[in-house]
Design an enzyme around this catalytic site. Structure first.
Site, PDB file in Angstrom:
ATOM      1  N   ARG A 161      22.500   8.854  48.585  1.00  0.00           N
ATOM      2  CA  ARG A 161      22.960   8.002  49.690  1.00  0.00           C
ATOM      3  C   ARG A 161      21.760   7.442  50.445  1.00  0.00           C
ATOM      4  NH1 ARG A 161      27.325   7.087  53.197  1.00  0.00           N
ATOM      5  NH2 ARG A 161      26.881   7.303  55.421  1.00  0.00           N
TER       6      ARG A 161
ATOM      7  N   LYS B 247      33.550   9.364  58.302  1.00  0.00           N
ATOM      8  CA  LYS B 247      33.140   9.270  59.703  1.00  0.00           C
ATOM      9  C   LYS B 247      33.925   8.198  60.454  1.00  0.00           C
ATOM     10  CE  LYS B 247      30.194  12.585  59.442  1.00  0.00           C
ATOM     11  NZ  LYS B 247      28.771  12.462  59.671  1.00  0.00           N
TER      12      LYS B 247
ATOM     13  N   ARG C  41      29.549   9.560  50.211  1.00  0.00           N
ATOM     14  CA  ARG C  41      29.311  10.983  50.434  1.00  0.00           C
ATOM     15  C   ARG C  41      29.984  11.783  49.317  1.00  0.00           C
ATOM     16  NH1 ARG C  41      30.715   8.533  55.287  1.00  0.00           N
ATOM     17  NH2 ARG C  41      29.127   8.633  56.937  1.00  0.00           N
TER      18      ARG C  41
ATOM     19  N   HIS D 110      28.750   3.847  58.550  1.00  0.00           N
ATOM     20  CA  HIS D 110      28.336   4.473  59.801  1.00  0.00           C
ATOM     21  C   HIS D 110      29.211   3.985  60.957  1.00  0.00           C
ATOM     22  CE1 HIS D 110      23.983   5.298  58.235  1.00  0.00           C
ATOM     23  NE2 HIS D 110      24.843   6.231  57.872  1.00  0.00           N
TER      24      HIS D 110
ATOM     25  N   TYR E 183      16.426   4.378  59.087  1.00  0.00           N
ATOM     26  CA  TYR E 183      15.933   3.647  57.925  1.00  0.00           C
ATOM     27  C   TYR E 183      14.970   2.528  58.302  1.00  0.00           C
ATOM     28  CZ  TYR E 183      19.607   6.236  55.657  1.00  0.00           C
ATOM     29  OH  TYR E 183      20.385   7.263  55.202  1.00  0.00           O
TER      30      TYR E 183
ATOM     31  N   HIS F  22      23.569  13.575  48.845  1.00  0.00           N
ATOM     32  CA  HIS F  22      23.139  12.840  50.030  1.00  0.00           C
ATOM     33  C   HIS F  22      21.783  12.182  49.816  1.00  0.00           C
ATOM     34  CE1 HIS F  22      25.143  12.265  53.832  1.00  0.00           C
ATOM     35  NE2 HIS F  22      23.981  12.173  54.426  1.00  0.00           N
TER      36      HIS F  22
END
Length: 407
Positions: free
Chosen positions: A355, A282, A257, A378, A387, A352
């Site tokens: 990413r 995260k 990020r 994640h 995805y 992003h």
């Protein structure tokens, strides 16, 4: 500091005997510590001498833009060169801000004290990150300014007022997903406001954002060939290209990020063990990745050739004075400018997007969603499920499934 900049004894005495000598010297030392060049400091030194002589005794109480413009008028009266006025303002304002003598212009908000309490609550009670607090604060502040402009008091707010805010197209041309996001954070704010007896306790429950269907959209990833074009346009020797190449590699190969790139420190790169430790926002914990040779080469080239000498531990530093760590916005600007430079048309052209390109590439290489989620940092597979919609190989297998005699 004056002795380092001024070789003439007469000039040295003139600067030392002028008003606010200690304040000017302290600021010049600060500029030196943050990477200002010798010649830029010479210009600052001379211009600040003018500022010190023009300032009156009330300057310590604060100066605004109107006051600085008046000083600039007096400065131009002595020397009316083409760039005198702009140079005087651009040098004097940071100095006044450094001293705490600058009155920052601000849009008045009569609910400012309540907004400040809400931000403290988000930080101390909820443990939100600074980037989250800044984003939520801006959204809530817009709402409070809207309330103030319409003479709406928080204690008298009704659900119809909330509806009026969302349908005010002049205030915000929002899309469906943005409306859902703002509705959720306003509900959070109004619940806090109700706990402080600022508004009705049931007002937050009356907010209903639009329904957002899970997996209702495709990831906005640029094609991997476009990512390769971005990297190819940074193989030159210009300092900005050397820095941009290292940043683009971290974003596209590791799926970092923008904030993770901006806060990456020198001690997170282990050159001997050939690993890089990335603090995933995260997950709120570091992850260890192999330091690929191409990434190591790009980072080493930037650090050895381009990165200025600075006390900051962050890797990526501004190329111009004051040389400070890059912000998330600066990372966005670097990536976006490369998309525009090459004429690559994408829905989003920020960090992003790279990413997403990284994730889409991993899907094409046959990695599982669990492996992709671990690579991207994640917290759960829910964030990675989107995805699956770009896994064309698996989708073709589903489409080619023959029910045979079952029909």
């Amino acid at each position: 500091m004056f002795e380092k900049l001024l070789s003439s004894a007469t000039a040295l005495r003139r600067h030392q005997d002028a008003p606010l000598a200690a304040e000017r010297e302290r600021y010049l030392q600060h500029c030196s510590d943050t990477g200002a060049t010798y010649w830029s400091m010479r210009i600052k030194c001379n211009e600040l001498l003018w500022a010190a002589r023009l300032l009156d005794g009330d300057a310590r109480n604060g100066l605004d833009m109107d006051g600085l413009e008046a000083l600039a008028d007096r400065r131009v009266a002595f020397q009316n060169a083409g760039t005198t006025r702009r140079r005087f303002i651009n040098i004097t304002r940071p100095w006044l801000r450094f001293l705490g003598w600058w009155n920052e212009p601000a849009v008045p908000c009569k609910f400012q004290d309540k907004l400040d309490l809400y931000c403290l609550w988000m930080r101390d009670e909820r443990g939100f990150t600074n980037s989250t607090i800044v984003g939520w604060r801006c959204r809530v502040r817009d709402f409070l300014i809207w309330c103030d402009a319409g003479n709406r008091e928080l204690q008298l707010l009704q659900p119809s007022d909330i509806d009026a805010y969302f349908i005010d197209d002049l205030a915000h041309p929002w899309g469906r997903r943005t409306v859902a996001t703002v509705a959720a954070l306003l509900k959070n704010f109004l619940r806090f406001a109700a706990s402080q007896s600022w508004c009705h306790s049931q007002l937050a429950d009356a907010i209903r954002g639009p329904r957002i269907y899970a997996q209702g959209s495709l990831p906005y990833a640029p094609d991997w060939r476009d990512v390769q074009k971005l990297l190819a346009c940074t193989v030159f020797d210009a300092p900005q290209d050397i820095r941009a190449r290292a940043i683009l590699m971290l974003l596209s190969i590791y799926g970092m990020r923008a904030t993770e790139v901006a806060t990456l420190r020198l001690d997170q790169v282990d050159w001997q063990q050939h690993v890089i430790r990335i603090f995933r926002l995260k997950r709120r914990q570091p992850q260890v990745y192999p330091l690929l040779p191409s990434v190591a080469e790009a980072l080493a080239r930037y650090i050895d050739i381009v990165r200025p000498s600075t006390p900051y531990p962050e890797i990526f530093i501004g190329l111009h004075s004051p040389r400070r760590p890059l912000t998330r916005a600066a990372i966005y600007k670097i990536v976006s400018s490369k998309f525009l430079e090459l004429g690559i048309k994408v829905v989003h052209r920020g960090p992003h997007a790279l990413r997403h390109a990284c994730a889409t590439r991993l899907v094409a290489d046959g990695l599982t969603l669990k492996e992709i989620g671990d690579h991207l940092g994640h917290r759960s597979t829910e964030a990675t499920r989107t995805y699956a919609k770009v896994d064309f190989t698996a989708l073709r297998e589903v489409g080619d499934f023959d029910l045979g005699e079952l029909l």
